[in-house]
Structure formats: C-alpha cells, structure tokens
Write a protein that holds these residues in place. Sequence first.
Motif, PDB file in Angstrom:
ATOM      1  N   GLY A   7     -11.746  -9.334 -16.248  1.00 21.75           N
ATOM      2  CA  GLY A   7     -11.360  -9.701 -14.986  1.00 21.75           C
ATOM      3  C   GLY A   7     -11.837  -8.858 -13.825  1.00 21.75           C
ATOM      4  O   GLY A   7     -12.584  -7.876 -14.075  1.00 21.75           O
ATOM      5  N   PRO A   8     -11.369  -9.325 -12.738  1.00 21.60           N
ATOM      6  CA  PRO A   8     -11.719  -8.669 -11.366  1.00 21.60           C
ATOM      7  C   PRO A   8     -11.630  -7.101 -11.204  1.00 21.60           C
ATOM      8  O   PRO A   8     -12.281  -6.503 -10.875  1.00 21.60           O
ATOM      9  N   ALA A   9     -10.368  -6.699 -12.074  1.00 24.57           N
ATOM     10  CA  ALA A   9     -10.250  -5.187 -12.063  1.00 24.57           C
ATOM     11  C   ALA A   9     -11.389  -4.427 -12.548  1.00 24.57           C
ATOM     12  O   ALA A   9     -11.808  -3.358 -12.387  1.00 24.57           O
ATOM     13  N   HIS A  10     -12.017  -5.070 -13.799  1.00 25.47           N
ATOM     14  CA  HIS A  10     -12.937  -4.329 -14.505  1.00 25.47           C
ATOM     15  C   HIS A  10     -14.086  -4.635 -13.972  1.00 25.47           C
ATOM     16  O   HIS A  10     -15.005  -3.688 -13.786  1.00 25.47           O
ATOM     17  N   VAL A  67      -6.769 -11.434  -1.426  1.00 28.25           N
ATOM     18  CA  VAL A  67      -7.103 -10.444  -2.550  1.00 28.25           C
ATOM     19  C   VAL A  67      -5.728 -10.210  -3.029  1.00 28.25           C
ATOM     20  O   VAL A  67      -4.807  -9.724  -2.250  1.00 28.25           O
ATOM     21  N   SER A  68      -5.625 -10.145  -4.534  1.00 28.82           N
ATOM     22  CA  SER A  68      -4.408  -9.949  -4.960  1.00 28.82           C
ATOM     23  C   SER A  68      -4.006  -8.667  -4.724  1.00 28.82           C
ATOM     24  O   SER A  68      -4.811  -7.652  -4.654  1.00 28.82           O
ATOM     25  N   GLU A  69      -2.522  -8.304  -4.672  1.00 28.14           N
ATOM     26  CA  GLU A  69      -1.911  -6.919  -4.242  1.00 28.14           C
ATOM     27  C   GLU A  69      -2.522  -5.889  -5.409  1.00 28.14           C
ATOM     28  O   GLU A  69      -3.170  -4.826  -4.790  1.00 28.14           O
ATOM     29  N   LYS A  75      -6.442  -1.340  -6.408  1.00 26.75           N
ATOM     30  CA  LYS A  75      -7.421  -0.741  -7.044  1.00 26.75           C
ATOM     31  C   LYS A  75      -8.695  -0.510  -6.428  1.00 26.75           C
ATOM     32  O   LYS A  75      -9.456   0.458  -6.499  1.00 26.75           O
ATOM     33  N   ILE A  76      -9.164  -1.702  -5.799  1.00 29.28           N
ATOM     34  CA  ILE A  76     -10.436  -1.426  -4.601  1.00 29.28           C
ATOM     35  C   ILE A  76     -10.003  -0.368  -3.817  1.00 29.28           C
ATOM     36  O   ILE A  76     -10.797   0.449  -3.519  1.00 29.28           O
ATOM     37  N   ARG A  77      -8.968  -0.271  -3.173  1.00 21.59           N
ATOM     38  CA  ARG A  77      -8.774   0.875  -2.273  1.00 21.59           C
ATOM     39  C   ARG A  77      -8.574   2.358  -2.882  1.00 21.59           C
ATOM     40  O   ARG A  77      -8.837   3.276  -2.088  1.00 21.59           O
ATOM     41  N   SER A  78      -8.474   2.384  -4.381  1.00 19.93           N
ATOM     42  CA  SER A  78      -8.597   3.602  -5.064  1.00 19.93           C
ATOM     43  C   SER A  78      -9.840   4.077  -5.056  1.00 19.93           C
ATOM     44  O   SER A  78     -10.409   5.247  -4.925  1.00 19.93           O
ATOM     45  N   GLU A  81     -11.770   3.323   2.622  1.00 23.01           N
ATOM     46  CA  GLU A  81     -12.263   2.891   3.813  1.00 23.01           C
ATOM     47  C   GLU A  81     -12.651   1.597   3.830  1.00 23.01           C
ATOM     48  O   GLU A  81     -13.196   0.935   4.753  1.00 23.01           O
ATOM     49  N   ASP A  82     -12.398   0.529   2.587  1.00 30.13           N
ATOM     50  CA  ASP A  82     -12.912  -0.773   2.671  1.00 30.13           C
ATOM     51  C   ASP A  82     -12.788  -1.706   3.803  1.00 30.13           C
ATOM     52  O   ASP A  82     -11.348  -1.671   4.263  1.00 30.13           O
TER      53      ASP A  82
END
Length: 187
Positions: free
Chosen positions: A53-56, A152-154, A159-162, A166-167
């Motif tokens: 999935g996207p998180a991976h 983008v799902s919460e 995860k992206i922001r982690s 500065e995304d």
Amino acid sequence: MLARTALTVALISSMGMAQAENLQPLQQEGRQIAKEFLGQLKPELKKAMKSGGPAHAIEVCYKKAPQIAAELSEKTGWQLKRTSLKVRNPNNAPDEWEKQVLQRFEQQKAQGTDPKTLEYVEVIEENGQKVFRYAKAIPTGKVCLVCHGTQVSEPLLKKIRSYYPEDQATGFQPGDIRGIFSFKKAL
Ligand code: HEC
C-alpha cells in the motif's frame, strides 16, 4: 512531433538555429535518460503499492528515487534531479534556471500545450564552465494522486509529514505539471 516544434522554437529564440542543430544529440540523450529514470521508478512504485500500500510505497520513494538517480548519474555521467515548484523533499528544491523552466511550462500548459510534450534545453555557463541543461515536464497521473492529490488520507499524510515535515507536494489534479526531470552535463 509537437514537443519537437515547441523545443525548436525555444532554441531559436534563445540561441539561433546552428546551435539548435548541434544540441539535438544531447537532447536525445536527455530524453533517453528521462525514459530510463521513469522506466525504473514506475515499476518500483507499482510493486510497492501492490505489496504494502501507499504507506509502504513512501519508504520506497524515500529510498529508491534518490538511489535510481544516483545510479543513473554514475552510469551516464549526467547529473540527475527531479524538482518542482512545490517539493516534497527540500533536497529537490529548484534552482533559478529550474524555477524559470517550471514557470515557462506552466504558461505553455495554460496556453493549451499538452504537458507530456513539454521539454526545454539550453546551454548555460556555471562557474566559467559550459553546461548543457535538459528539462522535461512530469505530468500528474491518477496513480500519483494517492500521495500528491487533493484528498490524501489523514494517516498517509501523517506518515508523509513524518518523513517530510516541510512537504508542499499535495493538492495536485490529474494533468497538472507535478514537476520536471532536470538533468545536466558539463560540456
Ligand atoms: C506512495 C506515495 C507516492 C506516490 C503514489 C507518488 N509519489 Fe511522488 N513522491 C513521493 C515521495 C515520498 C517523494 C519524495 C522523494 C524524495 O525524497 O526524493 C516524492 C517526490 C516526487 C517528485 C520530486 C519532487 C519533490 O516533490 O520532492 C516528483 C516530481 C514526484 N514525486 C512525482 C510523482 C508522480 C508524477 C507520481 C505518479 C506517477 C508520483 N510522484 C507518485 C511519494 C509518492
């Protein structure tokens, strides 16, 4: 064919026909590298999305994109980069030339040019050294929206922001210019 016409016009206006002819082989080389870059990145992304999935897939992007760029740089002798007016990774931030090219592409798109065909090349001088620069627009496809779109799902955003506090690279729509491939080679 369209791309070529647009490009030739850009070249004529910036440096005249004779040089435009000489730059053709380098332009072809740049185009080929872009193809290879994308050809390696896309399957990795697809594979990762399928398996975890996207998180991976974020972890794959985080590691693989810079790795593929480094390997292709090594292999080709060109410097490879992906950049955008709205970057996720601050290491990908555009320089002045790239900013101008991105703005030019946005204008051309607004005037109706298909982003797929947008390309720009130029010879510039950097610290007394002539450098060939190649840029090619990267359009936003449907698959990109999971991580770069308007919804983008919460948990994914978290995860992206982690990884990227500065995304700025969300809010894109299909067909938007997500960024450019930007390559250069010392002449
Ligand atoms: C699984 C989530 C995910 C998907 C799907 C995804 N990306 Fe990304 N994208 C990222 C991550 C993470 C980065 C930061 C990579 C890095 O650190 O260099 C990134 C960076 C980029 C960059 C480099 C500029 C920047 O913002 O740092 C471009 C260009 C880009 N993506 C385009 C695309 C395109 C085009 C697609 C669809 C074909 C796509 N991405 C799909 C997660 C994703």
